[in-house]
Design a protein around this motif. Sequence first.
Motif, PDB file in Angstrom:
ATOM      1  N   LYS A 122      34.622  52.212  36.919  1.00  0.00           N
ATOM      2  CA  LYS A 122      34.919  52.846  38.202  1.00  0.00           C
ATOM      3  C   LYS A 122      35.761  51.874  39.034  1.00  0.00           C
ATOM      4  O   LYS A 122      35.735  50.665  38.794  1.00  0.00           O
ATOM      5  CB  LYS A 122      33.616  53.166  38.929  1.00  0.00           C
ATOM      6  CG  LYS A 122      32.888  54.368  38.358  1.00  0.00           C
ATOM      7  CD  LYS A 122      31.873  54.874  39.358  1.00  0.00           C
ATOM      8  CE  LYS A 122      31.379  56.245  38.956  1.00  0.00           C
ATOM      9  NZ  LYS A 122      30.433  56.795  39.928  1.00  0.00           N
ATOM     10  N   PRO A 123      36.512  52.364  40.045  1.00  0.00           N
ATOM     11  CA  PRO A 123      37.369  51.475  40.849  1.00  0.00           C
ATOM     12  C   PRO A 123      36.610  50.292  41.465  1.00  0.00           C
ATOM     13  O   PRO A 123      37.162  49.212  41.614  1.00  0.00           O
ATOM     14  CB  PRO A 123      37.908  52.391  41.948  1.00  0.00           C
ATOM     15  CG  PRO A 123      37.822  53.766  41.365  1.00  0.00           C
ATOM     16  CD  PRO A 123      36.657  53.765  40.430  1.00  0.00           C
ATOM     17  N   ASN A 124      35.305  50.483  41.766  1.00  0.00           N
ATOM     18  CA  ASN A 124      34.546  49.367  42.355  1.00  0.00           C
ATOM     19  C   ASN A 124      34.092  48.335  41.318  1.00  0.00           C
ATOM     20  O   ASN A 124      33.555  47.291  41.656  1.00  0.00           O
ATOM     21  CB  ASN A 124      33.321  49.896  43.127  1.00  0.00           C
ATOM     22  CG  ASN A 124      32.330  50.635  42.241  1.00  0.00           C
ATOM     23  OD1 ASN A 124      32.546  50.801  41.050  1.00  0.00           O
ATOM     24  ND2 ASN A 124      31.230  51.062  42.835  1.00  0.00           N
ATOM     25  N   GLY A 125      34.298  48.625  40.031  1.00  0.00           N
ATOM     26  CA  GLY A 125      33.920  47.690  38.971  1.00  0.00           C
ATOM     27  C   GLY A 125      32.706  48.137  38.172  1.00  0.00           C
ATOM     28  O   GLY A 125      32.334  47.502  37.183  1.00  0.00           O
ATOM     29  N   TYR A 126      32.082  49.257  38.578  1.00  0.00           N
ATOM     30  CA  TYR A 126      30.881  49.749  37.880  1.00  0.00           C
ATOM     31  C   TYR A 126      31.176  50.061  36.420  1.00  0.00           C
ATOM     32  O   TYR A 126      32.138  50.744  36.104  1.00  0.00           O
ATOM     33  CB  TYR A 126      30.349  51.001  38.578  1.00  0.00           C
ATOM     34  CG  TYR A 126      29.163  51.632  37.892  1.00  0.00           C
ATOM     35  CD1 TYR A 126      27.893  51.103  38.039  1.00  0.00           C
ATOM     36  CD2 TYR A 126      29.321  52.758  37.076  1.00  0.00           C
ATOM     37  CE1 TYR A 126      26.798  51.677  37.397  1.00  0.00           C
ATOM     38  CE2 TYR A 126      28.245  53.343  36.436  1.00  0.00           C
ATOM     39  CZ  TYR A 126      26.974  52.792  36.606  1.00  0.00           C
ATOM     40  OH  TYR A 126      25.905  53.362  35.963  1.00  0.00           O
ATOM     41  N   ARG A 127      30.335  49.522  35.522  1.00  0.00           N
ATOM     42  CA  ARG A 127      30.472  49.813  34.088  1.00  0.00           C
ATOM     43  C   ARG A 127      29.128  50.264  33.517  1.00  0.00           C
ATOM     44  O   ARG A 127      28.094  49.699  33.885  1.00  0.00           O
ATOM     45  CB  ARG A 127      30.928  48.559  33.319  1.00  0.00           C
ATOM     46  CG  ARG A 127      32.350  48.101  33.642  1.00  0.00           C
ATOM     47  CD  ARG A 127      32.771  46.922  32.767  1.00  0.00           C
ATOM     48  NE  ARG A 127      31.778  45.869  32.831  1.00  0.00           N
ATOM     49  CZ  ARG A 127      31.365  45.160  31.782  1.00  0.00           C
ATOM     50  NH1 ARG A 127      31.861  45.386  30.581  1.00  0.00           N
ATOM     51  NH2 ARG A 127      30.453  44.219  31.929  1.00  0.00           N
ATOM     52  N   SER A 128      29.130  51.245  32.659  1.00  0.00           N
ATOM     53  CA  SER A 128      27.959  51.794  31.949  1.00  0.00           C
ATOM     54  C   SER A 128      28.448  52.974  31.127  1.00  0.00           C
ATOM     55  O   SER A 128      29.476  53.569  31.463  1.00  0.00           O
ATOM     56  CB  SER A 128      26.914  52.365  32.920  1.00  0.00           C
ATOM     57  OG  SER A 128      25.939  51.431  33.277  1.00  0.00           O
ATOM     58  N   LEU A 129      27.712  53.294  30.084  1.00  0.00           N
ATOM     59  CA  LEU A 129      28.037  54.481  29.291  1.00  0.00           C
ATOM     60  C   LEU A 129      27.008  55.552  29.661  1.00  0.00           C
ATOM     61  O   LEU A 129      25.803  55.315  29.517  1.00  0.00           O
ATOM     62  CB  LEU A 129      27.941  54.116  27.802  1.00  0.00           C
ATOM     63  CG  LEU A 129      28.133  55.228  26.777  1.00  0.00           C
ATOM     64  CD1 LEU A 129      29.525  55.826  26.868  1.00  0.00           C
ATOM     65  CD2 LEU A 129      27.893  54.680  25.355  1.00  0.00           C
ATOM     66  N   LEU A 180      33.435  44.059  49.248  1.00  0.00           N
ATOM     67  CA  LEU A 180      33.878  44.924  48.140  1.00  0.00           C
ATOM     68  C   LEU A 180      34.742  44.139  47.169  1.00  0.00           C
ATOM     69  O   LEU A 180      34.616  44.265  45.944  1.00  0.00           O
ATOM     70  CB  LEU A 180      34.680  46.117  48.677  1.00  0.00           C
ATOM     71  CG  LEU A 180      33.893  47.273  49.275  1.00  0.00           C
ATOM     72  CD1 LEU A 180      34.841  48.361  49.758  1.00  0.00           C
ATOM     73  CD2 LEU A 180      32.918  47.854  48.240  1.00  0.00           C
ATOM     74  N   ALA A 181      35.625  43.295  47.747  1.00  0.00           N
ATOM     75  CA  ALA A 181      36.518  42.480  46.905  1.00  0.00           C
ATOM     76  C   ALA A 181      35.697  41.496  46.079  1.00  0.00           C
ATOM     77  O   ALA A 181      35.930  41.330  44.868  1.00  0.00           O
ATOM     78  CB  ALA A 181      37.537  41.749  47.765  1.00  0.00           C
ATOM     79  N   ASN A 182      34.683  40.887  46.719  1.00  0.00           N
ATOM     80  CA  ASN A 182      33.822  39.952  45.990  1.00  0.00           C
ATOM     81  C   ASN A 182      33.054  40.647  44.871  1.00  0.00           C
ATOM     82  O   ASN A 182      32.891  40.104  43.783  1.00  0.00           O
ATOM     83  CB  ASN A 182      32.807  39.287  46.945  1.00  0.00           C
ATOM     84  CG  ASN A 182      33.464  38.185  47.752  1.00  0.00           C
ATOM     85  OD1 ASN A 182      34.435  37.582  47.321  1.00  0.00           O
ATOM     86  ND2 ASN A 182      32.929  37.931  48.941  1.00  0.00           N
ATOM     87  N   LEU A 183      32.591  41.855  45.160  1.00  0.00           N
ATOM     88  CA  LEU A 183      31.875  42.625  44.132  1.00  0.00           C
ATOM     89  C   LEU A 183      32.805  42.936  42.958  1.00  0.00           C
ATOM     90  O   LEU A 183      32.401  42.886  41.797  1.00  0.00           O
ATOM     91  CB  LEU A 183      31.338  43.925  44.722  1.00  0.00           C
ATOM     92  CG  LEU A 183      29.974  43.855  45.391  1.00  0.00           C
ATOM     93  CD1 LEU A 183      29.675  45.150  46.130  1.00  0.00           C
ATOM     94  CD2 LEU A 183      28.877  43.582  44.353  1.00  0.00           C
ATOM     95  N   GLY A 184      34.058  43.252  43.290  1.00  0.00           N
ATOM     96  CA  GLY A 184      35.061  43.526  42.255  1.00  0.00           C
ATOM     97  C   GLY A 184      35.253  42.313  41.353  1.00  0.00           C
ATOM     98  O   GLY A 184      35.286  42.435  40.120  1.00  0.00           O
ATOM     99  N   GLU A 185      35.336  41.143  41.987  1.00  0.00           N
ATOM    100  CA  GLU A 185      35.501  39.912  41.192  1.00  0.00           C
ATOM    101  C   GLU A 185      34.273  39.656  40.321  1.00  0.00           C
ATOM    102  O   GLU A 185      34.392  39.266  39.162  1.00  0.00           O
ATOM    103  CB  GLU A 185      35.692  38.704  42.114  1.00  0.00           C
ATOM    104  CG  GLU A 185      37.105  38.577  42.652  1.00  0.00           C
ATOM    105  CD  GLU A 185      37.175  37.568  43.800  1.00  0.00           C
ATOM    106  OE1 GLU A 185      36.388  36.601  43.811  1.00  0.00           O
ATOM    107  OE2 GLU A 185      38.011  37.779  44.695  1.00  0.00           O
TER     108      GLU A 185
END
Length: 221
Positions: A122-129, A180-185
């Motif tokens: 997701k654009p915020n960096g969220y990953r999962s299947l 948000l930027a820190n979460l992305g990193e």
Amino acid sequence: EFLAEFRQLRDEFSRFMLSYKFGMDEITTKVRILQEEFRTVHVYNPIEHVSARLKTPESVLEKVRRKGCEPTFERIREQITDIAGVRVTCSFVSDAYRVFDLLTGQRDIDVVAVKDYIRHPKPNGYRSLHAIVQVPVFLSDGPTPVPVEVQFRTIAMDFWASLEHKIYYKYDKHVPDALLANLGEAATTAAKLDEDMERLHREVHGDDRQQPPLETSTGGL
Ligand code: 0O2
């Protein structure tokens, strides 16, 4: 009359919610069976832990309103597919896909939809299947197919998502840009960690995980 109708609706809603609890229990048991089998029969166990949650009646009704879903049991069953949720946390990315294959390959499981936020974060960096699967629940009046949302993720993905979730609610969904930027990193760092850990694991274990299941002394019965 109103009271009788109210009671009937309340009982129907309880039965409806109960079917989701049973669907969730069926999926949890299936994953736990795989986990225990791997733990005892195989050299290596791809499943770290399994958790499950049922949406509260309030949050189901809130989502019904938010989605503009017609408030009938049929429509809710079709449109609100995350009333029952199971989360499977694995050590490595390849394990998340492997357990997904093992679960969705079972004969009584129907896959309704898959969202691969590992391949497409997701654009915020969220990953999962994510998979919406349907499992039959056998009640006294026959089988009911129940949808369950199953999330497959690594420990690193889970760590990130639980922090992001807390921050999101702490700021009442309006997280400051810098955060948000820190979460992305942090999401990028987590993805890099997953890659490094998988590579290290392969170096140590080689292709262990590609081996066929062990034959038993009864010849595989
Ligand atoms: P909880 O508290 O985990 O139950 P929708 O559910 O309609 O808003 P959609 O597209 O149907 O959205 O579902 P999707 O994208 O498959 O995601 C649903 C669930 O995935 C969420 O459930 C979260 O558990 C998880 N998820 C999705 N995106 C994010 C994210 O950006 N951050 C975190 N931390 N989790 C996410 P709930 O009901 O929102 O929350």
